[in-house]
Enzyme design. Structure first.
Site, PDB file in Angstrom:
ATOM      1  N   HIS A   1      11.955  -6.392 -15.979  1.00 35.19           N
ATOM      2  CA  HIS A   1      11.216  -5.590 -16.947  1.00 35.19           C
ATOM      3  C   HIS A   1      11.219  -6.212 -18.337  1.00 35.19           C
ATOM      4  CE1 HIS A   1      10.881  -1.559 -14.630  1.00 35.19           C
ATOM      5  NE2 HIS A   1      10.833  -2.595 -13.807  1.00 35.19           N
TER       6      HIS A   1
ATOM      7  N   HIS B   1      12.264  -6.147  -4.487  1.00 39.01           N
ATOM      8  CA  HIS B   1      12.652  -4.963  -3.726  1.00 39.01           C
ATOM      9  C   HIS B   1      13.543  -5.292  -2.531  1.00 39.01           C
ATOM     10  CE1 HIS B   1       8.872  -2.685  -5.387  1.00 39.01           C
ATOM     11  NE2 HIS B   1       9.793  -2.919  -6.302  1.00 39.01           N
TER      12      HIS B   1
END
Length: 724
Positions: free
Chosen positions: A99, A267
């Site tokens: 992020h 993920h």
């Protein structure tokens, strides 16, 4: 001021509102005024390390291996105040690094992890960054230990790298060199919405037409990093989500294969958190109470940590073993059917149908309990979208290939905004040159600069031709992601040689002359182009009665077309250049705002922008030979005439069109000159007029020349990281 007497009973002796946002700012009163603050950021006044601090010198003192060991130890050192999922902080640290870097967008090069901006608003309080404040607090003891030898920007990205390595991934490499900023960036446009996670189609939406995302944005909602994990506007539909992914990742400079790799690799480890009520969470860090000490999203209603954490609202792990690097993500995604369900927090997510018990991940606190894995709408897009599916199938069948592609894509994601390899530092910098790094070979430094200047001066090129060409070569530089600039002389290659703003016919003529001189002298075309601009300025200064030598640092190289990603360079094409009084067409944004944006990307201050405009006008460098703003009868002489005549009250200024004005003599009514908004803003804006008046003074004619030369040299050397 009776209302503010210090001696009045019960009254604070400080003027109310002046230190907070309670009072109206100038921009509140006059919202259409130019915000010059974007040119005055990140200076020594806000930097506690001081003007003499040299991060690269500090990096030389860093024990890199010790730091990496400490980071790996941190991963499994679970803290009671914020326990690690399955005893491993890897997923949290990767999300923090992702992020941090993932805000980068290719259109203007802004965002990214190169400045440590996640520490400040708005990013520290974006909904998508919920609980990343905890990750940074977990890193604080390491930052405290190594101090100035490691920036927050480097540390956050390195923590993500070490998280992957601690879970079994062989990373592609890592480069130090990111320097911290000390306050929020004022130049980044994140969108016009007035609320977090505003849906498309509403007021100030970033979408228009058939879901056309506004430039330069690269995220679908205010406060998200890329796409909505629940689906477009929160409505699950993997095919529609795939379309959003393709747009947003392309705007982060990623292709389809890199998109699938980054989504799957991100993920493969960790989990999402939504086992509770989002309504129990307190304000974000920026809005939290003083005693929260900069921590946000605190849950004072229920347990709120461990298995009861709420972050995105989606709940569960993607894989069976979320603390190791493997290929389980594709196994689960492609082997099972998936159905829509909702998390305990009420978020849309997908769960497998009839999954084997052994394929379920265990609880983060109790290994005797197993839960279903989950997939977001973005994960399902990799299964449903035909192109993404092909790539996913290949990755599933070839885990080694997936690991390699991911490692390279992760390196690109975390280093794209750092610019050329000359800025890289450390023992783990990959030797391989990558095309997205815009490689430039080193150029010669050992040659007779004055001899080359003499050849240029005798070439027959005009001052305007020499200065304009050098400027066009250098103006592509972006201080945001350190791309562009004169080094490499890519102005002679596609796509730059054909850009409208570069006047291809004029450019071709000038390059033919300069390329011949470069070949005869055995030096780079890049150096020759800049030298020609310097020669033109020295001639113009002499014509104005000032003898000056423009500083020059040889050593630029010439890039080849094989070293140039043509598509990637398209985003550097100028849509407007106020310094040459040109714009490709009319835009919603005013010409003066586009000038300000260009100046900020060039890392110019407002005075530097001002002096460059005044000099470029009298040098006759306007696009197409336009006379707008050429307030002088001595074109080609580096005089302060632009400012003298702009501030002369014997003239009036009359609009004649959307972006055109006439300068009229008050007494005779005769039209003396014409101008654009970019010209007249230097007499209209009170701050810019103050600078213009300085350069219009009789005693500052020589100062004007010297300041112009200094600003010019700054632009010409903006991409010379080899000189630092």
């Amino acid at each position: 001021m009776e209302h503010n007497k210090a001696g009045s009973s019960g009254q604070c002796p400080v003027m109310h509102g002046g230190l907070t946002s309670a009072s109206m700012s100038n921009m509140d009163w006059w919202p259409k005024a130019l915000n010059l603050d974007i040119l005055h950021q990140h200076d020594s006044k806000t930097n506690p390390l001081g003007a003499d601090f040299n991060y690269r010198e500090e990096l030389k003192k860093l024990d890199v291996e010790a730091l990496k060991r400490d980071l790996k130890a941190l991963m499994t050192n679970s803290q009671e105040w914020w326990p690690a999922d399955w005893g491993h902080y890897g997923g949290l640290m990767i999300r923090m690094a992702w992020h941090s870097a993932g805000t980068y967008r290719i259109a203007d090069g802004r965002g990214g992890g190169g400045t440590g901006n996640q520490r400040f608003a708005p990013l520290n309080s974006w909904p998508d960054n919920a609980n990343l404040d905890k990750a940074r607090r977990l890193l604080w003891p390491i930052k405290q230990k190594y101090g100035n030898k490691i920036s927050w920007a480097d540390l956050m990205i390195l923590a993500g790298n070490m998280a992957y390595e601690s879970m079994g991934l062989k990373t592609f490499g890592f480069a130090f060199g990111r320097e911290d900023i000390w306050h929020p960036e004022k130049d980044i446009y994140w969108g016009s919405e007035k609320e977090w996670l505003a849906k498309s189609g509403g007021e100030n939406s970033r979408y228009s037409g058939q879901r056309d995302l506004e430039n330069p944005l690269a995220t679908v909602m205010m406060g998200l990093i890329y796409v909505n994990p629940e689906g477009v506007d929160g409505n699950p539909d993997p095919l529609k989500t795939a379309q959003d992914m393709r747009v947003t990742f392309a705007r982060m400079a990623m292709n389809d294969e890199e998109t699938v790799a980054l989504t799957a690799g991100g993920h493969t480890v960790g989990k999402a958190h939504g086992n509770g009520k989002a309504s129990n969470l307190g304000p974000d860090p920026e809005g939290a109470e003083l005693h929260e000490q900069g921590l946000g999203w605190n849950n004072h209603t229920s347990r709120g940590i461990g298995r009861n954490t709420v972050t995105s609202g989606i709940e569960g792990a993607w894989t069976t073993h979320p603390t190791r690097w493997d290929n389980e993500y594709f196994y689960l995604l492609l082997s099972y059917e998936w159905q829509l369900t909702k998390s305990p927090a009420g978020a849309w997510q997908w769960e497998p149908v009839n999954i084997k018990e052994e394929d379920k991940p265990v609880d983060v606190e109790d290994p005797s309990i197993r839960y279903n894995p989950m997939m977001t709408d973005a994960d399902m897009a990799l299964k449903i979208d035909p192109e993404y599916r092909k790539i996913s199938e290949r990755f599933y069948k070839d885990p080694a290939y997936f690991s390699e592609v991911f490692a390279r894509a992760w390196f690109k994601l975390t280093h794209r905004d750092m610019g050329p390899k000359a800025r890289y530092f450390g023992p783990d910098v990959p030797a391989e040159d990558l095309i997205w790094q815009d490689p430039v070979p080193a150029g010669r430094k050992d040659y007779d600069v004055n001899a080359v200047k003499a050849k240029i001066a005798a070439s027959g090129l005009s001052i305007s031709e020499m200065v304009s060409t050098a400027w066009d070569s250098a103006r592509t530089f972006r201080g945001s992601d350190k791309r562009g600039g004169a080094n490499g002389a890519r102005i002679r290659l596609a796509p730059q040689k054909d850009w409208e703003g570069n006047e291809p016919a004029r450019l071709g003529k000038v390059l033919a002359v300069l390329e011949k001189i470069a070949a005869e002298s055995g030096i780079s075309i890049a150096d020759t182009i800049v030298l020609a601009g310097n020669v033109g300025i020295e001639q113009a200064a002499k014509a104005a009665g000032v003898n000056v030598t423009v500083p020059f640092a040889p050593g630029r190289g010439d890039a080849t077309i094989e070293q140039t990603d043509v598509e990637s360079f398209e985003v550097l094409e100028p849509l407007a250049d106020g310094f040459r009084n040109w714009q490709k067409k009319h835009y919603v944004v005013t010409p003066e705002e586009m000038l300000l944006d260009k100046a900020q990307l060039l890392r110019l201050t407002a005075p530097e922008m001002t002096v460059l405009i005044g000099g470029m006008r009298v040098l006759g460098t306007n696009y197409g030979g336009s006379q707008h703003g050429v307030f002088t009868d001595r074109v080609g002489a580096l005089t302060n005439d632009f400012f003298v005549n702009l501030t002369d009250m014997s003239y009036t200024w009359k609009p004649t069109g959307r972006n055109s004005y006439e300068i009229v003599e008050r007494k005779s009514g005769k039209v003396k000159w014409t101008a654009t908004r970019v010209d007249l803003v230097f007499g209209s804006n009170s701050i810019l007029r103050a600078y213009a008046e300085v350069y219009a003074q009789d005693d500052n004619k020589e100062k004007f020349v010297k300041d112009f030369v200094a600003a010019w040299t700054k632009v010409m050397n903006a991409d010379r990281f080899d000189l630092v």
